[in-house]
Design a protein around this motif. Structure first.
Motif, PDB file in Angstrom:
ATOM      1  N   PRO A 122      31.225  39.368  36.939  1.00  0.00           N
ATOM      2  CA  PRO A 122      31.136  39.904  38.311  1.00  0.00           C
ATOM      3  C   PRO A 122      32.513  40.313  38.864  1.00  0.00           C
ATOM      4  CG  PRO A 122      29.855  37.872  38.090  1.00  0.00           C
ATOM      5  CD  PRO A 122      30.655  38.015  36.826  1.00  0.00           C
ATOM      6  N   ALA A 123      33.531  39.504  38.584  1.00  0.00           N
ATOM      7  CA  ALA A 123      34.883  39.842  39.064  1.00  0.00           C
ATOM      8  C   ALA A 123      35.407  41.088  38.343  1.00  0.00           C
ATOM      9  CB  ALA A 123      35.830  38.659  38.835  1.00  0.00           C
ATOM     10  N   LEU A 124      35.173  41.174  37.056  1.00  0.00           N
ATOM     11  CA  LEU A 124      35.670  42.320  36.274  1.00  0.00           C
ATOM     12  C   LEU A 124      34.984  43.627  36.698  1.00  0.00           C
ATOM     13  CD1 LEU A 124      35.896  40.655  32.740  1.00  0.00           C
ATOM     14  CD2 LEU A 124      37.764  41.088  34.339  1.00  0.00           C
ATOM     15  N   GLU A 125      33.701  43.521  36.999  1.00  0.00           N
ATOM     16  CA  GLU A 125      32.946  44.692  37.479  1.00  0.00           C
ATOM     17  C   GLU A 125      33.608  45.237  38.755  1.00  0.00           C
ATOM     18  OE1 GLU A 125      29.629  45.522  35.983  1.00  0.00           O
ATOM     19  OE2 GLU A 125      30.283  47.362  36.995  1.00  0.00           O
ATOM     20  N   LYS A 126      33.952  44.318  39.635  1.00  0.00           N
ATOM     21  CA  LYS A 126      34.579  44.716  40.909  1.00  0.00           C
ATOM     22  C   LYS A 126      35.988  45.268  40.668  1.00  0.00           C
ATOM     23  CE  LYS A 126      32.969  44.477  44.493  1.00  0.00           C
ATOM     24  NZ  LYS A 126      32.252  45.581  45.195  1.00  0.00           N
ATOM     25  N   MET A 127      36.719  44.677  39.761  1.00  0.00           N
ATOM     26  CA  MET A 127      38.069  45.175  39.449  1.00  0.00           C
ATOM     27  C   MET A 127      38.001  46.587  38.885  1.00  0.00           C
ATOM     28  SD  MET A 127      39.728  41.741  37.830  1.00  0.00           S
ATOM     29  CE  MET A 127      41.195  42.567  37.219  1.00  0.00           C
ATOM     30  N   GLN A 128      37.031  46.805  38.006  1.00  0.00           N
ATOM     31  CA  GLN A 128      36.859  48.155  37.442  1.00  0.00           C
ATOM     32  C   GLN A 128      36.595  49.156  38.559  1.00  0.00           C
ATOM     33  OE1 GLN A 128      34.666  49.633  33.607  1.00  0.00           O
ATOM     34  NE2 GLN A 128      33.087  49.187  35.105  1.00  0.00           N
ATOM     35  N   GLN A 129      35.730  48.766  39.468  1.00  0.00           N
ATOM     36  CA  GLN A 129      35.349  49.654  40.574  1.00  0.00           C
ATOM     37  C   GLN A 129      36.545  49.951  41.488  1.00  0.00           C
ATOM     38  OE1 GLN A 129      32.262  47.785  42.900  1.00  0.00           O
ATOM     39  NE2 GLN A 129      32.416  49.342  44.502  1.00  0.00           N
ATOM     40  N   LEU A 130      37.385  48.946  41.737  1.00  0.00           N
ATOM     41  CA  LEU A 130      38.488  49.112  42.694  1.00  0.00           C
ATOM     42  C   LEU A 130      39.797  49.558  42.033  1.00  0.00           C
ATOM     43  CD1 LEU A 130      37.976  45.920  44.928  1.00  0.00           C
ATOM     44  CD2 LEU A 130      37.138  48.243  45.338  1.00  0.00           C
ATOM     45  N   GLY A 131      39.823  49.585  40.715  1.00  0.00           N
ATOM     46  CA  GLY A 131      41.050  49.993  40.019  1.00  0.00           C
ATOM     47  C   GLY A 131      42.127  48.924  40.030  1.00  0.00           C
ATOM     48  N   LEU A 132      41.707  47.655  40.054  1.00  0.00           N
ATOM     49  CA  LEU A 132      42.670  46.549  39.980  1.00  0.00           C
ATOM     50  C   LEU A 132      42.835  46.155  38.501  1.00  0.00           C
ATOM     51  CD1 LEU A 132      44.380  44.666  41.801  1.00  0.00           C
ATOM     52  CD2 LEU A 132      42.423  43.104  41.901  1.00  0.00           C
ATOM     53  N   THR A 133      44.088  46.002  38.075  1.00  0.00           N
ATOM     54  CA  THR A 133      44.378  45.812  36.643  1.00  0.00           C
ATOM     55  C   THR A 133      44.136  44.370  36.191  1.00  0.00           C
ATOM     56  OG1 THR A 133      46.040  47.546  36.761  1.00  0.00           O
ATOM     57  CG2 THR A 133      46.204  46.041  34.889  1.00  0.00           C
ATOM     58  N   LEU A 134      43.589  44.251  34.979  1.00  0.00           N
ATOM     59  CA  LEU A 134      43.429  42.946  34.333  1.00  0.00           C
ATOM     60  C   LEU A 134      44.567  42.760  33.333  1.00  0.00           C
ATOM     61  CD1 LEU A 134      41.498  40.448  33.774  1.00  0.00           C
ATOM     62  CD2 LEU A 134      40.613  41.796  31.855  1.00  0.00           C
ATOM     63  N   GLN A 135      45.371  41.690  33.524  1.00  0.00           N
ATOM     64  CA  GLN A 135      46.401  41.339  32.535  1.00  0.00           C
ATOM     65  C   GLN A 135      45.819  40.249  31.631  1.00  0.00           C
ATOM     66  OE1 GLN A 135      47.221  41.158  35.941  1.00  0.00           O
ATOM     67  NE2 GLN A 135      48.269  43.128  36.050  1.00  0.00           N
ATOM     68  N   ILE A 136      45.992  40.417  30.335  1.00  0.00           N
ATOM     69  CA  ILE A 136      45.337  39.493  29.402  1.00  0.00           C
ATOM     70  C   ILE A 136      46.326  38.764  28.510  1.00  0.00           C
ATOM     71  CG2 ILE A 136      43.693  39.305  27.489  1.00  0.00           C
ATOM     72  CD1 ILE A 136      42.148  41.598  28.539  1.00  0.00           C
ATOM     73  N   LEU A 169      37.905  49.853  33.075  1.00  0.00           N
ATOM     74  CA  LEU A 169      38.766  48.776  33.579  1.00  0.00           C
ATOM     75  C   LEU A 169      40.197  48.999  33.088  1.00  0.00           C
ATOM     76  CD1 LEU A 169      38.903  45.987  35.021  1.00  0.00           C
ATOM     77  CD2 LEU A 169      38.360  44.932  32.805  1.00  0.00           C
ATOM     78  N   LYS A 170      41.146  48.897  34.018  1.00  0.00           N
ATOM     79  CA  LYS A 170      42.558  48.987  33.618  1.00  0.00           C
ATOM     80  C   LYS A 170      42.973  47.639  33.038  1.00  0.00           C
ATOM     81  CE  LYS A 170      45.707  51.384  35.799  1.00  0.00           C
ATOM     82  NZ  LYS A 170      46.619  52.001  36.807  1.00  0.00           N
ATOM     83  N   ILE A 171      43.514  47.687  31.827  1.00  0.00           N
ATOM     84  CA  ILE A 171      43.868  46.451  31.113  1.00  0.00           C
ATOM     85  C   ILE A 171      45.287  46.548  30.576  1.00  0.00           C
ATOM     86  CG2 ILE A 171      43.389  45.059  29.038  1.00  0.00           C
ATOM     87  CD1 ILE A 171      40.443  45.830  29.302  1.00  0.00           C
ATOM     88  N   TYR A 301      50.905  51.492  36.610  1.00  0.00           N
ATOM     89  CA  TYR A 301      50.404  50.809  37.811  1.00  0.00           C
ATOM     90  C   TYR A 301      50.331  51.739  39.031  1.00  0.00           C
ATOM     91  CZ  TYR A 301      50.348  46.169  35.650  1.00  0.00           C
ATOM     92  OH  TYR A 301      50.040  45.076  34.869  1.00  0.00           O
ATOM     93  N   ASN A 302      50.558  53.036  38.811  1.00  0.00           N
ATOM     94  CA  ASN A 302      50.548  54.018  39.919  1.00  0.00           C
ATOM     95  C   ASN A 302      51.512  53.641  41.024  1.00  0.00           C
ATOM     96  OD1 ASN A 302      48.547  55.644  38.759  1.00  0.00           O
ATOM     97  ND2 ASN A 302      46.950  54.281  39.560  1.00  0.00           N
ATOM     98  N   LEU A 303      52.694  53.187  40.639  1.00  0.00           N
ATOM     99  CA  LEU A 303      53.723  52.813  41.607  1.00  0.00           C
ATOM    100  C   LEU A 303      54.879  53.797  41.486  1.00  0.00           C
ATOM    101  CD1 LEU A 303      53.629  48.990  40.858  1.00  0.00           C
ATOM    102  CD2 LEU A 303      52.966  50.062  43.018  1.00  0.00           C
TER     103      LEU A 303
END
Ligand code: DOR
Ligand code: ZN
Length: 351
Positions: A122-136, A169-171, A301-303
């Motif tokens: 559920p959290a990853l789905e939302k991150m994908q939608q909002l463009g928040l990066t997952l660091q692994i 998802l941004k990874i 990171y679009n910065l």
């Protein structure tokens, strides 16, 4: 000129600053060297909510108040209970730039990490939608998997399927150590990148183990065989923007490193730029240093790229043997490559 190179102010997209007394030294070193830093959340207790991240950010900014061009970017610690609502709050905070996945038990302070990847859907789905990066942190923790194979098996059994389930998802696969990781990044889309540390570019497992155990070369993922180091070198030489700097500077006191059960982590916040310069010079690609240290990470990171510049000069110097009085026990901190000579210095930096 060959003995001098000017680059934009570097960023470190993977750093551990800790908390308490240690924060004074780690923040000072980070702020002296970097524009943007991506701050890892594996404190005790972990930084698992937006409010905790904001409070930690305040502390860091306060220590660095004399450094105008220094931006700590915060991350959240992904747990089995991270909700989509928490992800929305994180994204809206403007302070949080990613969420870090630690498989539970994989490394320092990872007990609160994920016990099963499905718990994070559920959290990853939302991150994908909002463009928040997952660091692994990409290692399996199965006790039957050899420590040297843990990254490769993670890629095969967890990461490949994850990227199929969440294709947008941004990874960032953090601190990669194997040819398998390099191949994976090369073969995946623009939304998947990797950081590479100085220690994994400079050393292999012989440096850790031959002639006696060298605890200051012990980090996780563990140093691998030479063919893997060569693959990482090829990755930086390729100039592919999907590979960029993240030091994984991870301080532990001398006592906790030089111990019958020594902690994992190499401290490089003080001299990471000089270490990377040494590597790029050795491999005759100093022309690619600016992109790797200063541009590719910010772009991913679009910065904005840092407008400030630094100049490196070719002048030999020695890495300090230690930093005294690091933590609450007044213990010392031993940096990576302590007492060894490096050939590049930052002009105007006080060593
Ligand atoms: O060597 C490491 N040290 N690897 C990690 O993943 C964590 C880090 C730390 O926090 O000490
Ligand atoms: Zn780390």
């Amino acid at each position: 000129m060959e003995n001098q190179i000017t680059i934009h102010k570097p960023n470190d997209f993977h750093i551990h600053l800790r908390d308490g007394k240690a924060l004074n030294l780690t923040v000072k070193h980070a702020a002296e060297n970097f524009g943007k830093i991506l701050v890892m959340p594996n404190l005790k207790p972990p930084i698992a909510t937006t409010n905790q991240a904001i409070a930690y950010h305040e502390k860091i900014k306060n220590i660095a108040k004399n450094f105008a061009d220094f931006s700590p970017l915060m991350t959240l610690y992904l747990t089995d209970n991270t909700t989509p609502e928490e992800i929305v709050e994180a994204k809206n905070s403007g302070t949080i730039f990613g969420v870090k996945l630690y498989p539970a038990g994989a490394t320092t302070n990872s007990d609160a990490g994920l016990s099963n990847i499905q718990n994070a859907y559920p959290a990853l789905e939302k991150m994908q939608q909002l463009g928040l990066t997952l660091q692994i942190h990409g290692e399996v923790v199965d006790k039957n998997v050899d420590i040297f194979d843990r990254e490769r098996i993670f890629i095969e059994t967890i990461l490949q399927p994850l990227t199929q389930k969440f294709p947008d998802l941004k990874i960032v696969l953090e601190h990669i150590t194997t040819k398998d990781a390099v191949n994976f990044i090369n073969e995946s889309g623009k939304n998947i990148a990797a950081t590479i540390t100085p220690q994994h570019l400079m050393f292999n497992r012989n440096d850790l183990l031959v002639g006696g155990v060298k605890p200051h070369f012990y980090c996780l993922p563990i140093l691998k065989r030479e063919e893997h180091r060569q693959a990482l070198i090829s990755a930086i030489k390729s100039g592919n923007p999907k590979f960029f700097a993240g030091t994984d500077s991870a301080p532990h006191s001398q006592h906790n490193k030089e111990n019958a059960c020594g902690c994992a982590g190499c401290y490089s916040a003080y001299h990471a730029i000089e270490l990377y310069a040494e590597i790029f010079d050795t491999h005759k690609v100093l022309n690619l240093l600016d992109n790797f240290l200063s541009h590719f990470g910010a772009d991913f990171y679009n910065l904005p790229r840092n407008p400030q510049k630094i100049t490196l000069i070719k002048q030999a110097w020695k890495v300090p043997e230690s930093f005294a009085d690091f933590d609450e026990n007044n213990d010392a901190l031993i940096p990576l490559y302590a007492g060894k000579e490096l050939s590049w210095k930052i002009k105007d930096k006080i060593y």
